[in-house]
Design a protein around this motif. Structure first.
Motif, PDB file in Angstrom:
ATOM      1  N   GLU A 131       2.637   5.815   5.193  1.00 57.43           N
ATOM      2  CA  GLU A 131       1.517   6.248   6.035  1.00 57.43           C
ATOM      3  C   GLU A 131       1.426   7.766   6.075  1.00 57.43           C
ATOM      4  N   ARG A 132       2.555   8.436   6.194  1.00 55.03           N
ATOM      5  CA  ARG A 132       2.554   9.901   6.255  1.00 55.03           C
ATOM      6  C   ARG A 132       2.100  10.511   4.927  1.00 55.03           C
ATOM      7  N   LEU A 133       2.549   9.936   3.829  1.00 52.42           N
ATOM      8  CA  LEU A 133       2.186  10.472   2.518  1.00 52.42           C
ATOM      9  C   LEU A 133       0.714  10.234   2.207  1.00 52.42           C
ATOM     10  N   ALA A 134       0.217   9.063   2.574  1.00 60.60           N
ATOM     11  CA  ALA A 134      -1.196   8.779   2.334  1.00 60.60           C
ATOM     12  C   ALA A 134      -2.082   9.799   3.046  1.00 60.60           C
ATOM     13  N   ALA A 135      -1.642  10.264   4.205  1.00 58.73           N
ATOM     14  CA  ALA A 135      -2.436  11.217   4.983  1.00 58.73           C
ATOM     15  C   ALA A 135      -2.537  12.584   4.316  1.00 58.73           C
ATOM     16  N   CYS A 313       3.494   8.941  -5.697  1.00 61.73           N
ATOM     17  CA  CYS A 313       2.198   9.063  -6.354  1.00 61.73           C
ATOM     18  C   CYS A 313       1.161   8.574  -5.340  1.00 61.73           C
ATOM     19  N   VAL A 314       0.160   9.410  -5.037  1.00 64.08           N
ATOM     20  CA  VAL A 314      -0.809   9.105  -3.983  1.00 64.08           C
ATOM     21  C   VAL A 314      -2.220   9.218  -4.544  1.00 64.08           C
ATOM     22  N   ALA A 315      -3.051   8.210  -4.280  1.00 58.46           N
ATOM     23  CA  ALA A 315      -4.432   8.212  -4.764  1.00 58.46           C
ATOM     24  C   ALA A 315      -5.301   7.384  -3.838  1.00 58.46           C
ATOM     25  N   PRO A 316      -6.613   7.604  -3.856  1.00 56.39           N
ATOM     26  CA  PRO A 316      -7.512   6.791  -3.031  1.00 56.39           C
ATOM     27  C   PRO A 316      -7.471   5.320  -3.433  1.00 56.39           C
ATOM     28  N   GLU A 317      -7.794   4.463  -2.472  1.00 62.09           N
ATOM     29  CA  GLU A 317      -7.739   3.023  -2.698  1.00 62.09           C
ATOM     30  C   GLU A 317      -8.565   2.556  -3.905  1.00 62.09           C
ATOM     31  N   PRO A 318      -9.772   3.097  -4.148  1.00 55.82           N
ATOM     32  CA  PRO A 318     -10.512   2.633  -5.318  1.00 55.82           C
ATOM     33  C   PRO A 318      -9.769   2.847  -6.637  1.00 55.82           C
ATOM     34  N   ILE A 319      -8.953   3.883  -6.714  1.00 57.43           N
ATOM     35  CA  ILE A 319      -8.156   4.122  -7.923  1.00 57.43           C
ATOM     36  C   ILE A 319      -6.925   3.237  -7.938  1.00 57.43           C
ATOM     37  N   MET A 320      -6.205   3.194  -6.821  1.00 60.25           N
ATOM     38  CA  MET A 320      -4.997   2.367  -6.747  1.00 60.25           C
ATOM     39  C   MET A 320      -5.299   0.876  -6.902  1.00 60.25           C
ATOM     40  N   ARG A 321      -6.529   0.483  -6.571  1.00 62.20           N
ATOM     41  CA  ARG A 321      -6.899  -0.924  -6.691  1.00 62.20           C
ATOM     42  C   ARG A 321      -6.777  -1.416  -8.135  1.00 62.20           C
ATOM     43  N   ALA A 322      -6.723  -0.515  -9.085  1.00 58.46           N
ATOM     44  CA  ALA A 322      -6.598  -0.913 -10.492  1.00 58.46           C
ATOM     45  C   ALA A 322      -5.291  -1.655 -10.763  1.00 58.46           C
ATOM     46  N   TRP A 323      -4.311  -1.513  -9.877  1.00 55.47           N
ATOM     47  CA  TRP A 323      -3.042  -2.225 -10.046  1.00 55.47           C
ATOM     48  C   TRP A 323      -3.155  -3.703  -9.649  1.00 55.47           C
ATOM     49  N   ALA A 324      -4.158  -4.060  -8.878  1.00 58.94           N
ATOM     50  CA  ALA A 324      -4.298  -5.436  -8.387  1.00 58.94           C
ATOM     51  C   ALA A 324      -4.979  -6.282  -9.460  1.00 58.94           C
ATOM     52  N   ALA A 345      13.019  11.783   3.993  1.00 59.10           N
ATOM     53  CA  ALA A 345      11.689  12.324   3.720  1.00 59.10           C
ATOM     54  C   ALA A 345      10.881  12.482   5.002  1.00 59.10           C
ATOM     55  N   LEU A 346      10.951  11.505   5.889  1.00 60.30           N
ATOM     56  CA  LEU A 346      10.249  11.622   7.164  1.00 60.30           C
ATOM     57  C   LEU A 346      10.765  12.805   7.975  1.00 60.30           C
ATOM     58  N   ALA A 347      12.081  12.986   7.975  1.00 57.60           N
ATOM     59  CA  ALA A 347      12.660  14.118   8.701  1.00 57.60           C
ATOM     60  C   ALA A 347      12.205  15.444   8.090  1.00 57.60           C
ATOM     61  N   THR A 348      12.110  15.483   6.774  1.00 57.07           N
ATOM     62  CA  THR A 348      11.644  16.697   6.102  1.00 57.07           C
ATOM     63  C   THR A 348      10.202  17.004   6.470  1.00 57.07           C
ATOM     64  N   LEU A 349       9.335  15.998   6.424  1.00 60.20           N
ATOM     65  CA  LEU A 349       7.937  16.202   6.782  1.00 60.20           C
ATOM     66  C   LEU A 349       7.802  16.638   8.240  1.00 60.20           C
ATOM     67  N   ASP A 350       8.603  16.049   9.125  1.00 63.47           N
ATOM     68  CA  ASP A 350       8.583  16.446  10.545  1.00 63.47           C
ATOM     69  C   ASP A 350       8.977  17.912  10.694  1.00 63.47           C
ATOM     70  N   ALA A 351      10.038  18.320   9.984  1.00 66.23           N
ATOM     71  CA  ALA A 351      10.522  19.695  10.097  1.00 66.23           C
ATOM     72  C   ALA A 351       9.508  20.689   9.529  1.00 66.23           C
TER      73      ALA A 351
END
Length: 469
Positions: A131-135, A313-324, A345-351
């Motif tokens: 969730e944090r990375l998608a943002a 690796c992060v991308a919008p849903e229309p692109i990632m949907r290609a995996w389905a 990783a969460l602790a790093t992003l928080d810091a």
């Protein structure tokens, strides 16, 4: 069995990781040399051969030190020398060595759950991280895929682009480095020798464009990109927003947006390798976001785990949907998105957020570049000082001078690396938390080294060498 057969020396106390260097014995000391003999008996010879080649090129002793422990901006070797680390794990230790937030998060997670069942039964902490990375992606309904290394993230991005576009071709850049797994290796423009032994096994549909340093270079690069796109086989353009190992080359800001426009007109995607530049390193959470470039796929790695291996690796849903797809196709591994790495990783992003470290990197990095320009304005052999945030390159006249400067700085008590296509650029990527006083001291040390100071001196900063017990 103890953690190491090497006894820990009576090293200088790193304290809060904010201390100046203290060199007790000229590096590499006897314990480092002894450890190196053991290393060379059991490690792949590629690395020893590289050291030999560098020694022949530079005429300097390139025997390495062996590190023992570190904290913050300081790291100590097995001989008890304390250094200021201007490399920070190839730029990966955004918070420095043994950062308290990462250490606490990892220790707590160790007592809860160290491994889930990957993509079958996910861990709660992995979901929170996704969730944090998608943002971090500005596109519609972004989704993320976790991996273990930057190379892994690039592989996932190349696969995603191929699935989404149905096109196998790539445009990459001269001087670029994206890792050495087979998919990114085909797009490695840093060293042709990295690709050559495996050329027949790599993607044959990769076109290399020149990486621009200025407006004229940007025009030439865009012409090459347009020519490659006209063939209709290119599914993606893969770029570093700042050329990392290629020498900390910063292209004109408008170039990234123009590249995206060219790609999108031809139905190709743009993969931004933010593995080095992202998460505050270049003065923003993403370099492409700071320039306003509408890239399609973001790749993160290096500093994401605060020292633990994890990437995304992060991308919008229309692109990632290609995996389905009806026929199953996935990109995963046993340890991808492990609970331990995800918690770090969460602790790093928080810091990064709590300390406003991206903004600090931008401001401190600008002052650091100014310090270097002032300190080196009379130094022979300096071509350029450049970078963004705390991703700084000092280009020298030759690779030989670069290697000698690297060793001279080691004698002064500073860890730096060389980069650039020819190895002519000193790359400085310290922790985003490093005190400015240490950066100022390092600029003075580099000026002394380039002025012909202690390139291989056994002298000690702050006192005479002390005999090891």
């Amino acid at each position: 069995m103890p953690n190491s057969e090497l006894p820990l020396p009576a090293a200088p106390d790193p304290g809060g990781g904010e201390a100046l260097p203290e060199i007790l014995v000229p590096p590499p000391g006897p314990r480092s040399r002894s450890a190196l003999e053991r290393l060379e008996r059991v490690e792949c010879p590629a690395f020893g051969r590289r050291r030999e080649a560098r020694a022949q090129k530079s005429g300097a002793d390139m025997l390495p030190i062996v590190l023992s422990h570190g904290r913050g901006a300081n790291v100590c070797d097995v001989d008890g020398n304390r250094y200021v680390d201007l490399c920070a794990g190839f730029g990966a230790l955004l918070l420095g060595h043994a950062a308290a937030p990462v250490r606490r998060a990892a220790e707590e997670q160790m007592s809860r759950l160290t491994l889930a069942l990957g993509d079958v039964y996910s861990a709660d902490v992995k979901i929170a991280l996704l969730e944090r990375l998608a943002a971090l992606h500005p596109g519609p309904s972004p989704m993320a895929m976790l991996g273990q290394s930057g190379s892994d993230a690039i592989t996932a991005a190349i696969k995603t682009a191929a699935l989404a576009t149905g096109r196998p071709g790539l445009v990459a850049f001269e001087g670029a480095y994206h890792g050495l797994g087979y998919a990114p290796l085909a797009a490695c423009g840093l060293r042709e020798s990295y690709r050559a032994p495996f050329a027949e096994q790599l993607n044959q549909r990769v076109t290399f464009a020149p990486y621009p340093r200025d407006e004229a270079g940007a025009a030439r690069s865009l012409d090459a990109i347009e020519a490659a796109l006209r063939g209709g086989e290119v599914g993606a353009i893969l770029l570093e927003p700042i050329l990392g190992r290629g020498g900390c080359v910063v292209p004109p800001d408008a170039f990234l947006g123009a590249l995206c426009d060219a790609a999108h007109r031809r139905g190709a995607l743009v993969i931004a390798d933010e593995i080095w530049t992202g998460l505050g390193r270049s003065g923003a959470m993403t370099r492409t976001g700071a320039t306003g470039a509408p890239v399609d796929i973001l790749c993160f790695g290096k500093g994401l785990g605060g020292g633990l291996p994890i990437s995304a690796c992060v991308a919008p849903e229309p692109i990632m949907r290609a995996w389905a797809r009806e026929a199953e196709v996935v990109h995963t591994s046993t340890h991808a998105g492990s609970p331990l790495a995800s918690s770090a990783a969460l602790a790093t992003l928080d810091a990064l957020h709590a300390g406003q470290l991206a903004e600090r990197s931008r401001d401190v990095g600008a002052r650091f570049q100014a310090m270097l320009r002032e300190a080196l304005r009379r130094a022979a052999g300096v071509v350029d000082v450049r970078g963004a945030g705390l991703m700084v390159g000092v280009e020298l006249e030759s690779a030989e001078l670069g290697l000698r400067a690297m060793r001279g700085m080691l004698a002064e008590g500073y860890l730096i690396l060389t980069g650039g296509v020819r190895g002519e650029t000193l790359t400085l990527t310290p922790a985003l938390t490093i005190p400015e006083a240490l950066l100022s001291a390092s600029a003075g040390a580099l000026a002394r080294v380039l002025a012909g100071g202690r390139e291989a001196d056994a002298g000690v900063r702050g006192g005479a060498p002390r005999k090891q017990s």
